[in-house]
Design a protein around this motif. Structure first.
Motif, PDB file in Angstrom:
ATOM      1  N   ASP A  64     -12.419  -0.588 -11.165  1.00 51.70           N
ATOM      2  CA  ASP A  64     -12.081   0.789 -11.393  1.00 51.70           C
ATOM      3  C   ASP A  64     -13.077   1.392 -12.048  1.00 51.70           C
TER       4      ASP A  64
ATOM      5  N   GLY B   4      -6.640  15.143  -4.532  1.00 48.51           N
ATOM      6  CA  GLY B   4      -7.332  14.628  -5.289  1.00 48.51           C
ATOM      7  C   GLY B   4      -8.326  15.184  -6.265  1.00 48.51           C
TER       8      GLY B   4
ATOM      9  N   THR C 193      -1.739   3.840  -7.794  1.00 44.73           N
ATOM     10  CA  THR C 193      -2.918   4.380  -7.555  1.00 44.73           C
ATOM     11  C   THR C 193      -2.457   4.332  -5.919  1.00 44.73           C
ATOM     12  N   PHE C 194      -2.072   3.110  -5.285  1.00 47.31           N
ATOM     13  CA  PHE C 194      -2.258   3.555  -3.879  1.00 47.31           C
ATOM     14  C   PHE C 194      -1.053   2.547  -3.174  1.00 47.31           C
TER      15      PHE C 194
ATOM     16  N   GLN D 229      -7.245  -4.125  -1.795  1.00 46.96           N
ATOM     17  CA  GLN D 229      -6.434  -2.474  -1.148  1.00 46.96           C
ATOM     18  C   GLN D 229      -6.240  -2.648   0.314  1.00 46.96           C
TER      19      GLN D 229
ATOM     20  N   ASP E  48      -6.452   4.760  -2.727  1.00 42.72           N
ATOM     21  CA  ASP E  48      -7.076   4.732  -4.322  1.00 42.72           C
ATOM     22  C   ASP E  48      -9.241   4.336  -3.786  1.00 42.72           C
TER      23      ASP E  48
ATOM     24  N   LYS F 291      -7.148   5.592 -15.210  1.00 43.51           N
ATOM     25  CA  LYS F 291      -6.346   5.956 -14.445  1.00 43.51           C
ATOM     26  C   LYS F 291      -4.777   5.914 -15.298  1.00 43.51           C
TER      27      LYS F 291
ATOM     28  N   GLN G  83     -11.549   5.113  -5.654  1.00 48.46           N
ATOM     29  CA  GLN G  83     -11.737   5.586  -7.391  1.00 48.46           C
ATOM     30  C   GLN G  83     -12.050   3.979  -7.881  1.00 48.46           C
TER      31      GLN G  83
ATOM     32  N   VAL H 211      -3.054  11.579  -5.189  1.00 51.41           N
ATOM     33  CA  VAL H 211      -4.001  11.097  -4.988  1.00 51.41           C
ATOM     34  C   VAL H 211      -4.876  11.377  -5.870  1.00 51.41           C
ATOM     35  N   PHE H 212      -5.927   9.689  -6.231  1.00 53.35           N
ATOM     36  CA  PHE H 212      -6.504  10.185  -6.590  1.00 53.35           C
ATOM     37  C   PHE H 212      -8.194  10.647  -6.420  1.00 53.35           C
TER      38      PHE H 212
ATOM     39  N   ILE I 222      -6.665  10.214   1.446  1.00 51.92           N
ATOM     40  CA  ILE I 222      -7.950   9.705   0.895  1.00 51.92           C
ATOM     41  C   ILE I 222      -8.250  10.711   0.257  1.00 51.92           C
ATOM     42  N   HIS I 223      -9.370  10.396  -0.487  1.00 58.81           N
ATOM     43  CA  HIS I 223      -9.674  12.074  -1.357  1.00 58.81           C
ATOM     44  C   HIS I 223     -10.809  12.298  -0.428  1.00 58.81           C
TER      45      HIS I 223
END
Length: 255
Positions: free
Chosen positions: A135, A48, A111-112, A151, A126, A99, A128, A88-89, A170-171
């Motif tokens: 989002d 990320g 994104t995931f 999610q 994700d 995104k 974010q 990873v975002f 994960i970020h």
């Protein structure tokens, strides 16, 4: 063999207030790519903040339209990787982009998601999203994220069906309970996410970024590994506050 980097913060402007040298990103990223290829990594993960976005503390914002071009330059450097690359975002990735823009530039479809490789199950999350589970996109600045309910449901189901030891990416760190910048946990529902990981009985480790400093903690039998940033964080008042650019080469053993 995993080659992992996070928090490159690619940009054409440095931060006079945060002491981040972001304009040298190409040299650092090229060094990572070369190391990954020489090491013959099986998998490469960006955890990320690949790109910084327009907002820089203490600097003029400039034209946000230049950010997609910067991302294209980053993708060009990464194109010489010999192993599959997954993104990873991070929060900075949606400061000046949406995104869908990021996915289109990087060639990633979601994104995931999850996938299997070499006797392991890998999960990309994700975080974010805002607290209304929307989002983030073109947000200018934000720190705290959230993993939305849909999610979370997907994550529980995904872990229920795998028989493999699992590594989650994960970020923002799930192991951190408070961040001054975030005004709370970096992931606001981090406890709910962690409980799903624990309940599955299959997650060996969580690899995360965001904090720019390397860290490790074990919680409920799961290893939480925070990778230091690839951005150049220069010293502030003391040498101890300097964080040199770093990446990680990790070997996983299913035995």
């Amino acid at each position: 063999r995993l080659a992992v980097f996070t928090d490159l913060h690619a940009h054409d402007t440095d931060s006079p207030n945060e002491y981040k040298v972001m304009t040298g990103w190409a040299t650092r990223l090229s060094a990572f790519v070369d190391a990954s290829n020489v090491w013959s990594a099986d998998l490469v993960l960006n955890v990320g903040d690949l790109i910084n976005g327009t907002f820089v503390m203490g600097a003029e914002l400039g034209d946000p339209e230049r950010i997609p071009g910067l991302l294209d330059e980053v993708v060009s450097v990464l194109s010489t990787l010999e192993a599959p690359l997954h993104h990873v975002f991070g929060n900075h990735d949606v400061y000046s982009l949406s995104k869908p823009q990021f996915l289109a530039a990087t060639g990633q479809e979601a994104t995931f998601y999850s996938f299997d490789l070499g006797g392991f199950h890998f999960v990309i999350l994700d975080a974010q999203f805002d607290k209304q589970e929307r989002d983030y996109a073109h947000v200018a600045w934000m720190v705290q994220g959230l993993v939305p309910s849909a999610q979370l449901e997907w994550l529980a189901q995904d872990l229920a069906v795998t028989e493999l030891p699992t590594v989650v990416f994960i970020h923002q760190p799930l192991s951190s309970a408070f961040s001054l910048l975030a005004g709370g946990p970096p992931v606001s529902n981090h406890l709910a996410v962690r409980q799903i990981l624990v309940d599955s009985g299959k997650v060996a480790a969580v690899i995360q970024g965001h904090e720019h400093k390397a860290a490790y903690v074990e919680i409920d039998g799961i290893h939480y590994i925070t990778i230091a940033g690839l951005v150049d964080d220069r010293e502030k008042e003391t040498a101890e506050e300097s964080v040199p650019p770093a990446w990680a080469l990790l070997t996983l053993d299913a035995q």
